[in-house]
Design an enzyme around this catalytic site. Structure first.
Site, short mmCIF file in Angstrom:
data_model
loop_
_atom_site.label_atom_id
_atom_site.label_comp_id
_atom_site.label_asym_id
_atom_site.label_seq_id
_atom_site.Cartn_x
_atom_site.Cartn_y
_atom_site.Cartn_z
N SER A 358 12.36 41.14 67.22
CA SER A 358 12.33 39.98 66.32
C SER A 358 11.25 40.10 65.25
CB SER A 358 12.26 38.68 67.11
OG SER A 358 11.16 38.60 67.94
N ASP A 369 11.88 49.87 54.88
CA ASP A 369 12.74 49.77 53.69
C ASP A 369 11.94 49.92 52.40
OD1 ASP A 369 14.92 49.42 55.29
OD2 ASP A 369 15.41 47.40 54.62
N LYS A 383 17.09 42.30 67.71
CA LYS A 383 17.28 40.84 67.69
C LYS A 383 17.03 40.33 66.27
CE LYS A 383 15.62 36.44 69.48
NZ LYS A 383 15.10 35.86 68.22
#
Length: 476
Positions: A358, A369, A383
């Site tokens: 999470s 990214d 998750k």
């Protein structure tokens, strides 16, 4: 013990005031609250919150009240359920529930079970009916525990847990607690608590059963690999540490980090109001001792508060860059972006494993990214759901799954997790399965070796980056 708290919007806390009405200098005493009135307010608010917040829009009132009836009868007991279940009351879901409640109170009165207990059970049943393992009801005691967690302490045995494959699973034992001293390990499945099976048990119920008064004992049955063991653990006051530096590493590794000019910070949880401040303190300390690069360890960090995750990611990403895209129940997108403020510009490696979940995945995904860090380890938990924390009548609360998130590049990590840039090792359960039948000491040695290999690979990557970053003197 502590749950791996769900990613949540900033905690919403309501203030409760006791009012007295003064007339002619006298205080008019208030009458005792009507339990039915409070209970109806509780169930009405649960329905309202689900219909306005829950990520799926296909939930009906009848579905919620069917869950309430089921939980009501379970709370009343099998004998009472047989007395009142037939014939089924007429009417829609809401009318049917209140007719059944009247039967339970008329035919099965019990001094051990109050009207409040029945309404609280019904509210839990409503949320259980959603079939979402991350949406959970918190009775007044559990909600108080939840609020207490973010303050940095609780009373329990000292483990972070989540739910996986129908059982609570130990994500991480907290160092120097009753759980760690009893030998509990990441990946242990808790299959029985005080004689009660945990199969299908909600996360919050598991938390409530394992926690308790300081000095009392909880009996757990642990499934580790193919074997099971029973442990008795005495509860204590557990101080939550949000982050730690290299002091937990062995002396040889600390020396290698120091010689290489590499700092090390392990973030244990995002479920702490000062998680980011603790991280900042440790990074500043590493810089003071000469660190020119950073190992940021998110292994076994199961997440926590959403705002802490966004603030932490903002330490690494340039202001304005996306951290995550949030999609609500209506498909609307909101992008959370990196905030202004102090930045960590050191070359960074982030360590992750199958227990990084999470909020950890938000931070690691944003850094991967954006190219601000290299991820090393094994694929993460997977998750991508966000829970909103809502206060409810009667002092209760709920965590309701309200949105999902994608990484800045639109990656959906649900049930598959992030794939590291450099894969080192394999999930610990997979390694345990390969070593099935070997002595436990050998299995633990291999697991420790794999964890050390992940850290060593991170050090190697940063050494190469530091060598490439050496600049020649500028000509003028």
């Amino acid at each position: 013990m502590s749950t791996r708290m769900r990613i949540s919007r900033p905690l919403i806390v309501t203030a409760t005031f006791v009012l007295a009405l003064a007339l002619g200098g006298a205080i008019v005493a208030q009458t005792a609250p009507d339990p039915h009135r409070q209970g109806r307010a509780l169930l009405d608010e649960v329905v309202r919150q689900v219909k306005s917040t829950f990520i799926r829009r296909d939930v009906t009132d009848d579905q919620l009240y069917a869950g309430a009836v089921k939980a009501l009868l379970e709370s009343a007991g099998a004998g009472c359920a047989r007395q009142v279940a037939s014939p089924p009351p007429p009417g829609n879901g809401r009318a049917r529930f209140y007719a059944m409640l009247e039967r339970v109170e008329d035919r099965c009165a019990s001094p051990q079970r109050s009207t409040d207990d029945l309404f609280l059970a019904a509210a839990r049943g409503m949320l259980d009916a959603l079939g979402d393992q991350y949406t959970r009801f918190m009775d007044p005691r559990a909600y108080q525990m939840f609020q207490q967690d973010a303050q940095g302490f609780f009373y329990g045995i000292g483990i972070y847990i989540d739910v996986k494959d129908d059982f609570p699973i130990v994500v991480q034992p907290i160092t120097n607690t009753p759980a760690s001293r009893a030998g509990l390990r990441a990946g242990d499945r808790i299959v029985v608590v005080d004689g009660v099976s945990t199969r299908g048990m909600s996360l919050q119920e598991a938390v409530t059963r394992i926690r308790g008064r300081e000095g009392t004992t909880v009996r757990l049955r642990i499934r580790r690999g193919e074997g099971e063991l029973d442990v008795n653990i005495v509860r204590a006051r557990i101080q939550i540490t949000a982050a730690e530096g290299p002091e937990g590493l062995d002396a040889a590794t600390r020396g290698e980090l120091r010689r290489a000019g590499i700092g090390y910070v392990k973030l244990i949880t995002f479920n702490h109001e000062r998680a980011v401040e603790e991280f900042d303190r440790l990074v500043a300390e590493a810089r003071r001792t000469g660190a020119k690069a950073l190992i940021f360890d998110l292994r076994t960090n199961g997440g926590g508060l959403l705002d802490q995750g966004i603030r932490l990611a903002s330490r690494f990403l340039p202001a304005g860059q996306p951290i995550l895209h949030i999609y609500d129940r209506n498909g609307r997108q909101a992008t959370e972006r990196s905030r202004r403020g102090a930045k960590v510009t050191l070359p960074t490696v982030v360590l992750v494993n199958e227990f990084s979940a999470s909020a950890s995945e938000i931070v690691a995904g944003a850094m991967q990214d954006s190219g601000t860090a290299t991820l090393v380890g094994v694929h993460t938990f997977g998750k991508n759901l966000i829970q909103s924390i809502v206060p409810l009548p009667m002092g209760a609360g709920a965590a309701i799954t309200s949105a999902k998130f994608l990484t800045p590049k639109g990656q959906d990590i649900s049930k598959k997790g992030l794939t590291p840039d450099v894969v080192v090792g394999e999930p610990e359960e997979a390694l345990r399965a390969k070593l099935k039948g070997r002595p436990e000491a050998e299995i633990e040695q291999r697991l420790n070796q794999m964890r050390a290999d992940q850290l060593r690979r991170g050090i190697e990557i940063l050494k190469r980056k530091l060598q490439r970053s050496v600049r020649l003197p500028a000509a003028a």
